[in-house]
Design a protein around this motif. Structure first.
Motif, PDB file in Angstrom:
ATOM      1  N   ILE A  93       0.837  -1.203   0.000  1.00  0.00           N
ATOM      2  CA  ILE A  93       0.000   0.000   0.000  1.00  0.00           C
ATOM      3  C   ILE A  93       0.874   1.256   0.000  1.00  0.00           C
ATOM      4  N   HIS A  94       1.913   1.234   0.817  1.00  0.00           N
ATOM      5  CA  HIS A  94       2.816   2.392   0.883  1.00  0.00           C
ATOM      6  C   HIS A  94       3.543   2.585  -0.455  1.00  0.00           C
ATOM      7  N   ALA A  95       3.898   1.488  -1.109  1.00  0.00           N
ATOM      8  CA  ALA A  95       4.567   1.583  -2.416  1.00  0.00           C
ATOM      9  C   ALA A  95       3.654   2.250  -3.441  1.00  0.00           C
ATOM     10  N   LEU A  96       2.364   1.965  -3.379  1.00  0.00           N
ATOM     11  CA  LEU A  96       1.409   2.614  -4.288  1.00  0.00           C
ATOM     12  C   LEU A  96       1.311   4.110  -3.990  1.00  0.00           C
ATOM     13  N   GLU A  97       1.316   4.459  -2.704  1.00  0.00           N
ATOM     14  CA  GLU A  97       1.260   5.877  -2.336  1.00  0.00           C
ATOM     15  C   GLU A  97       2.497   6.607  -2.826  1.00  0.00           C
ATOM     16  N   ARG A  98       3.651   5.990  -2.707  1.00  0.00           N
ATOM     17  CA  ARG A  98       4.893   6.598  -3.163  1.00  0.00           C
ATOM     18  C   ARG A  98       4.917   6.709  -4.696  1.00  0.00           C
ATOM     19  N   THR A  99       4.319   5.738  -5.368  1.00  0.00           N
ATOM     20  CA  THR A  99       4.201   5.808  -6.825  1.00  0.00           C
ATOM     21  C   THR A  99       3.435   7.060  -7.236  1.00  0.00           C
ATOM     22  N   ALA A 100       2.324   7.322  -6.546  1.00  0.00           N
ATOM     23  CA  ALA A 100       1.533   8.521  -6.839  1.00  0.00           C
ATOM     24  C   ALA A 100       2.352   9.780  -6.601  1.00  0.00           C
ATOM     25  N   ASP A 101       3.129   9.789  -5.529  1.00  0.00           N
ATOM     26  CA  ASP A 101       3.983  10.949  -5.248  1.00  0.00           C
ATOM     27  C   ASP A 101       5.000  11.175  -6.369  1.00  0.00           C
ATOM     28  N   ARG A 102       5.586  10.088  -6.844  1.00  0.00           N
ATOM     29  CA  ARG A 102       6.584  10.205  -7.919  1.00  0.00           C
ATOM     30  C   ARG A 102       5.939  10.697  -9.219  1.00  0.00           C
ATOM     31  N   ALA A 103       4.728  10.232  -9.492  1.00  0.00           N
ATOM     32  CA  ALA A 103       4.016  10.708 -10.687  1.00  0.00           C
ATOM     33  C   ALA A 103       3.752  12.210 -10.574  1.00  0.00           C
ATOM     34  N   THR A 104       3.407  12.652  -9.356  1.00  0.00           N
ATOM     35  CA  THR A 104       3.190  14.077  -9.114  1.00  0.00           C
ATOM     36  C   THR A 104       4.492  14.855  -9.323  1.00  0.00           C
ATOM     37  N   ASN A 105       5.598  14.268  -8.894  1.00  0.00           N
ATOM     38  CA  ASN A 105       6.905  14.904  -9.117  1.00  0.00           C
ATOM     39  C   ASN A 105       7.179  15.095 -10.610  1.00  0.00           C
ATOM     40  N   ILE A 106       6.808  14.086 -11.405  1.00  0.00           N
ATOM     41  CA  ILE A 106       6.985  14.207 -12.860  1.00  0.00           C
ATOM     42  C   ILE A 106       6.151  15.376 -13.375  1.00  0.00           C
ATOM     43  N   GLY A 107       4.924  15.500 -12.854  1.00  0.00           N
ATOM     44  CA  GLY A 107       4.077  16.635 -13.237  1.00  0.00           C
ATOM     45  C   GLY A 107       4.734  17.965 -12.929  1.00  0.00           C
ATOM     46  N   GLU A 108       5.385  18.053 -11.778  1.00  0.00           N
ATOM     47  CA  GLU A 108       6.096  19.286 -11.409  1.00  0.00           C
ATOM     48  C   GLU A 108       7.223  19.580 -12.396  1.00  0.00           C
ATOM     49  N   ARG A 109       7.904  18.523 -12.849  1.00  0.00           N
ATOM     50  CA  ARG A 109       8.987  18.710 -13.834  1.00  0.00           C
ATOM     51  C   ARG A 109       8.426  19.214 -15.164  1.00  0.00           C
ATOM     52  N   ILE A 133       5.757  21.068 -15.561  1.00  0.00           N
ATOM     53  CA  ILE A 133       5.420  22.481 -15.376  1.00  0.00           C
ATOM     54  C   ILE A 133       6.677  23.343 -15.492  1.00  0.00           C
ATOM     55  N   PHE A 134       7.763  22.877 -14.883  1.00  0.00           N
ATOM     56  CA  PHE A 134       9.022  23.621 -14.976  1.00  0.00           C
ATOM     57  C   PHE A 134       9.516  23.679 -16.419  1.00  0.00           C
ATOM     58  N   LEU A 135       9.407  22.561 -17.114  1.00  0.00           N
ATOM     59  CA  LEU A 135       9.844  22.507 -18.508  1.00  0.00           C
ATOM     60  C   LEU A 135       9.065  23.499 -19.363  1.00  0.00           C
ATOM     61  N   SER A 136       7.773  23.594 -19.111  1.00  0.00           N
ATOM     62  CA  SER A 136       6.906  24.417 -19.957  1.00  0.00           C
ATOM     63  C   SER A 136       6.894  25.886 -19.575  1.00  0.00           C
ATOM     64  N   THR A 137       7.084  26.177 -18.278  1.00  0.00           N
ATOM     65  CA  THR A 137       6.896  27.553 -17.808  1.00  0.00           C
ATOM     66  C   THR A 137       8.138  28.166 -17.185  1.00  0.00           C
ATOM     67  N   ASN A 138       9.149  27.333 -16.932  1.00  0.00           N
ATOM     68  CA  ASN A 138      10.363  27.786 -16.256  1.00  0.00           C
ATOM     69  C   ASN A 138      10.077  28.271 -14.834  1.00  0.00           C
ATOM     70  N   SER A 139       8.999  27.744 -14.236  1.00  0.00           N
ATOM     71  CA  SER A 139       8.663  28.076 -12.848  1.00  0.00           C
ATOM     72  C   SER A 139       8.502  26.786 -12.042  1.00  0.00           C
ATOM     73  N   VAL A 140       8.830  26.863 -10.766  1.00  0.00           N
ATOM     74  CA  VAL A 140       8.760  25.702  -9.884  1.00  0.00           C
ATOM     75  C   VAL A 140       7.460  25.738  -9.091  1.00  0.00           C
ATOM     76  N   GLU A 141       6.703  24.644  -9.133  1.00  0.00           N
ATOM     77  CA  GLU A 141       5.466  24.520  -8.370  1.00  0.00           C
ATOM     78  C   GLU A 141       5.482  23.235  -7.574  1.00  0.00           C
ATOM     79  N   ASP A 142       4.811  23.266  -6.429  1.00  0.00           N
ATOM     80  CA  ASP A 142       4.692  22.080  -5.575  1.00  0.00           C
ATOM     81  C   ASP A 142       3.258  21.565  -5.695  1.00  0.00           C
ATOM     82  N   LEU A 143       3.092  20.380  -6.261  1.00  0.00           N
ATOM     83  CA  LEU A 143       1.753  19.806  -6.454  1.00  0.00           C
ATOM     84  C   LEU A 143       1.331  18.913  -5.297  1.00  0.00           C
ATOM     85  N   ASN A 144       2.243  18.587  -4.399  1.00  0.00           N
ATOM     86  CA  ASN A 144       1.904  17.696  -3.276  1.00  0.00           C
ATOM     87  C   ASN A 144       1.171  18.478  -2.180  1.00  0.00           C
TER      88      ASN A 144
END
Length: 219
Positions: free
Chosen positions: A190-206, A208-219
């Motif tokens: 269960i914890h591994a699935l939760e961490r997977t979601a966190d990592r996917a969110t981290n990719i989303g943050e990357r 956003i940075f790639l597209s806008t050159n700004s850093v955002e926290d989605l967590n």
């Protein structure tokens, strides 16, 4: 000529990153199937295939370092793409590790006399985690900031489900103490699935940075 070669290298980097994402997604799907069915054969395949994910990750890392070292001067947008690709590859490698953890817990649990039935909510959590991984990669492919932002809401739901599932598994153990070890394996999954979601969110943050050159926290 040099620029054309560089453009091809960038394109190849993107393609291989998405290929790695597909491999990780398949590993996660198989790991979840093995958890749902207690299929140790599928779990063993996930464990075996993890080496391929690590290999492509190392290759991507080496190529991004090579591009940074050899392409000077480099324009800002290309620099962001190369560094983001490297960061996303690292996130994918970690998700592959989480699939591996789930598979190892399944294989270990099936060797014990007592198994814990996966609570129904784990299917929703697993589905969400896979959807988030897929969404994060689609956001990268399209450089879609709105799609990346959508991951935040899904991540909140995954966190809620983790709390529910932990409570449900602990309640099972109270009713049947012989299942303590199997319950620990389930909690790890269960914890591994939760961490997977966190990592996917981290990719989303990357993305956003790639597209806008700004850093955002989605967590």
């Amino acid at each position: 000529m040099v620029r054309e070669r560089y453009t091809r290298q960038i394109g190849s980097l993107r393609e291989d990153l998405l290929r790695m994402g597909s491999m990780v997604e398949q590993a996660l799907l198989r790991a979840i199937t093995s958890l749902d069915t207690w299929d140790s054969t599928i779990a063993t395949q996930v464990i075996h295939d993890d080496a391929q994910i690590d290999e492509i990750w190392r290759s991507l890392e080496e190529r991004t370092i090579h591009l940074l070292a050899t392409q000077q001067p480099i324009v800002a947008s290309d620099l962001r793409l190369i560094t983001v690709a490297n960061a996303i590859a690292s996130e994918l490698e970690r998700i592959g590790d989480y699939a591996n953890i789930i598979a190892r817990r399944v294989r270990r649990a099936t060797r014990r006399p007592a198994l814990v039935t996966p609570p129904p909510a784990i299917k929703e959590m697993a589905t969400l985690a896979i959807q988030m991984l897929n969404t994060s990669l689609e956001a990268f492919l399209r450089q879609d900031v709105d799609l990346a932002h959508s991951l935040a809401q899904s991540d909140e739901r995954v966190d809620e489900l983790e709390d529910q599932l932990r409570s449900a598994v602990i309640a099972m153990v109270k009713d049947d103490p012989e299942k303590v070890e199997a319950a620990i394996d389930m909690l790890d999954a269960i914890h591994a699935l939760e961490r997977t979601a966190d990592r996917a969110t981290n990719i989303g943050e990357r993305v956003i940075f790639l597209s806008t050159n700004s850093v955002e926290d989605l967590n």
